[in-house]
Design an enzyme around this catalytic site. Sequence first.
Site, PDB file in Angstrom:
ATOM      1  N   ILE A   1      19.028  28.209   1.563  1.00 36.68           N
ATOM      2  CA  ILE A   1      20.008  28.637   0.510  1.00 36.68           C
ATOM      3  C   ILE A   1      20.627  27.384  -0.291  1.00 36.68           C
ATOM      4  CG2 ILE A   1      21.605  30.592  -0.443  1.00 36.68           C
ATOM      5  CD1 ILE A   1      21.144  31.608   2.679  1.00 36.68           C
TER       6      ILE A   1
ATOM      7  N   GLY B   1      15.303  26.903  11.441  1.00 37.54           N
ATOM      8  CA  GLY B   1      13.807  26.823  11.492  1.00 37.54           C
ATOM      9  C   GLY B   1      13.351  25.635  10.787  1.00 37.54           C
TER      10      GLY B   1
ATOM     11  N   GLY C   1      12.717  27.806  18.130  1.00 40.67           N
ATOM     12  CA  GLY C   1      13.189  26.775  17.449  1.00 40.67           C
ATOM     13  C   GLY C   1      14.438  27.083  16.628  1.00 40.67           C
TER      14      GLY C   1
ATOM     15  N   ALA D   1       6.750  12.336  -3.678  1.00 44.18           N
ATOM     16  CA  ALA D   1       7.671  11.427  -2.597  1.00 44.18           C
ATOM     17  C   ALA D   1       6.630  11.459  -1.282  1.00 44.18           C
ATOM     18  CB  ALA D   1       8.777  12.555  -2.012  1.00 44.18           C
TER      19      ALA D   1
ATOM     20  N   LYS E   1      29.714  23.492   8.766  1.00 43.57           N
ATOM     21  CA  LYS E   1      28.908  23.998   7.440  1.00 43.57           C
ATOM     22  C   LYS E   1      30.332  24.615   6.440  1.00 43.57           C
ATOM     23  CE  LYS E   1      24.827  25.486   9.447  1.00 43.57           C
ATOM     24  NZ  LYS E   1      23.944  26.332   9.913  1.00 43.57           N
TER      25      LYS E   1
ATOM     26  N   LYS F   1      25.384  18.199   9.759  1.00 43.18           N
ATOM     27  CA  LYS F   1      26.447  18.868   9.480  1.00 43.18           C
ATOM     28  C   LYS F   1      27.787  18.352  10.145  1.00 43.18           C
ATOM     29  CE  LYS F   1      23.376  21.571  11.254  1.00 43.18           C
ATOM     30  NZ  LYS F   1      22.329  22.422  10.982  1.00 43.18           N
TER      31      LYS F   1
ATOM     32  N   GLY G   1      20.575  25.976   5.409  1.00 43.87           N
ATOM     33  CA  GLY G   1      19.070  25.694   5.397  1.00 43.87           C
ATOM     34  C   GLY G   1      18.800  25.792   4.064  1.00 43.87           C
TER      35      GLY G   1
END
Lengths: 396, 396
Positions: free
Chosen positions: B128, B295, B179, B31, B197, B97, B126
């Site tokens: 997971i 992050g 951040g 990509a 979420k 989200k 993120g």
Amino acid sequence: MENKITIGLFGFGTVGQGLAGVLQRVENNKAEIKRICVKNADKPRTLPQEFFTVNPDDIFNDSKINLIVEVIDDDKAAYGIVTKALNKGLSVVSGNKKMLAYHLPELIELQQKTGAALLYDASACGSIPVIRNLEEYYDNDLLISVKGILNGSSNFILSKIFNENMRYDTALKMAQDLGFAESNPSFDVDGFDSLFKLVIITVHAFGEYVNPDKLLNFGISNMSENDIRFAIEKSRRIKLVGQVEKLSNDQITLFVLPQLISKDKYIYSVEDEFNGVVIKGEFYYKQFMFGQGAGSKPTGSAVLSDITARYHNYRYEYKKRNRIRKFHYTEDHIIRIYLRYENEDDLSLFNFQQITERYASDSYKYVVGNINLKDIIKIKDELHKRNLFLAAYPHN
Amino acid sequence: MENKITIGLFGFGTVGQGLAGVLQRVENNKAEIKRICVKNADKPRTLPQEFFTVNPDDIFNDSKINLIVEVIDDDKAAYGIVTKALNKGLSVVSGNKKMLAYHLPELIELQQKTGAALLYDASACGSIPVIRNLEEYYDNDLLISVKGILNGSSNFILSKIFNENMRYDTALKMAQDLGFAESNPSFDVDGFDSLFKLVIITVHAFGEYVNPDKLLNFGISNMSENDIRFAIEKSRRIKLVGQVEKLSNDQITLFVLPQLISKDKYIYSVEDEFNGVVIKGEFYYKQFMFGQGAGSKPTGSAVLSDITARYHNYRYEYKKRNRIRKFHYTEDHIIRIYLRYENEDDLSLFNFQQITERYASDSYKYVVGNINLKDIIKIKDELHKRNLFLAAYPHN
């Protein structure tokens, strides 16, 4: 597939019965067991007699059956069943890690040749979807290592020893009574089960297959009171760990060893029959997956996940095997170990590069030092003949 | 797809830059980013100027681009981009989200209508792979609950408060500097991010969509020294938890609340910006997934996983939505809560079924008791106007 799955089941032990129980419980059933092939026709069973047969052909020649599920203990018989099914174009779900660990390259080829699929998420870490996640989600070059407690039975024993001061034999007996242990305890406690799972995981993590016989595995059956006390004094616990690690852009190394694990590690807190796997990557740091790795129903529900995956035509693509720059296994890697030994002759077996800690009394002698993995592999067969114990002892 | 992915990227903030960084690092690149649409053309950028445009049509009209990746903050603009892309038959990866939580049913329909796919594993937790696992691996009726720390920023703040005695404001500032925090802190600390979420997770866990406005979310911005002391005295920690739970064969309930979590729970030990999700099922007991939830690079690598999934033509099938007996959301469910309040007028808002513990001094008043979730939802808007704090207080 997307039409009802009709299963020919081989084996009706712990996992087979677990699967039958789980299937009974599930609503909107997409799958049902049609026939079960067992070794002994006369055992009393929890399902009606007409389900059972001792003749594999009653399954292979039944044109209604469109999926073979193989959950037997005997790896040679499992190999026969799986290859026969794939050759007939029948897809298979298998839980036999030993068979898989010895035959994966051939079974991958057979899938490609025949178009039939072989799924085996249940073979590694029971209910934790490790293989599927490595195959699908960690499908990139960012993976650094996969490290985990892969055997529920030995972990159960270690937990009982470390948390409840239980004796090794008592804990082993308890694991067997609870159905966590394999019929041959050495399979669990000497790290063979972990090794087979690690070989399978490595294929899906780094695309490299290594024959289990080439690898180092050492277990906990020789662990003594002194080793346990050493661990506790260092604020660590002994865990039986399988790990595969990227060393460079084209080299990986893997082994199964007891490890002295410090408190701040995720796997320190993996207790009882649970499994825990830490997946480390370049940008996502660490991911930890944790769940029941042994037992009838958890493994049965893992087999069910493979079965429903087939319902949706899922198959492993073995994506990492197609990587341009391939990873190769190396055994040339320095690790720090703790070695408890009996006499100087035992110690002289080990070609330490450096010894950093040394203790000797009449009843207990140990060293801590750095040694090359390849120098342990050379003496692998000797290890089990002597009264010694070794464990990896990472710096943190 | 299986041919190179050419990306039109919307947004070049934390996540967008993280993605660019991760893509640069990956070998055998499947990509690449072709064009990046940003709001402000004049900002100094880490990539050459020719990548950037302020005109969305420079992306939509570029026939080379075969995947839209949308990682902007603004949910309304994101909605416009995603629907425009899907309507053009272009597949999309999104991390927004809020937009997803408000528009999922419509976006599911649009995917079915146009054949284009929308992936958003990066939107929840993120790095997971929660959504993908719920969709693929837990594809059966055995799921009991999904419970987790879904917001890295608020968890970072809570960790600093509980482990380092840091003040709330200092910890929030630190999270922002690192951040982890969204540009609007209320999004994180008042539980909106977790709620969005949770809504997405619920669609993939139980097939039921509930509009976020109907649900209870309460956060940690009102938490005081007294609340922290209460938790510590009970040997618990306060964590901001989103949970969805099966109550019967056709009912589920879900909410986001601070919870008093005891030591033996997996999420007790989820620290800093990490997320942790516990998936509970009938036969596999509990599975725990843990990783970096916030992050730049972890989220960037999660977006990359969605991108490579598209490379293999992966799409969500929304399998649970096709269940014959559907789950429905109910708010009729008794929970035990801890409520710290200022005066009797505050307390009288709450229609407790039973109060089991009561404390009052001049400076600190609280009750512990059972209350119906629907009675809290009724007064939801009132909660934020008053100086009070509530937390779920499970019995174990």
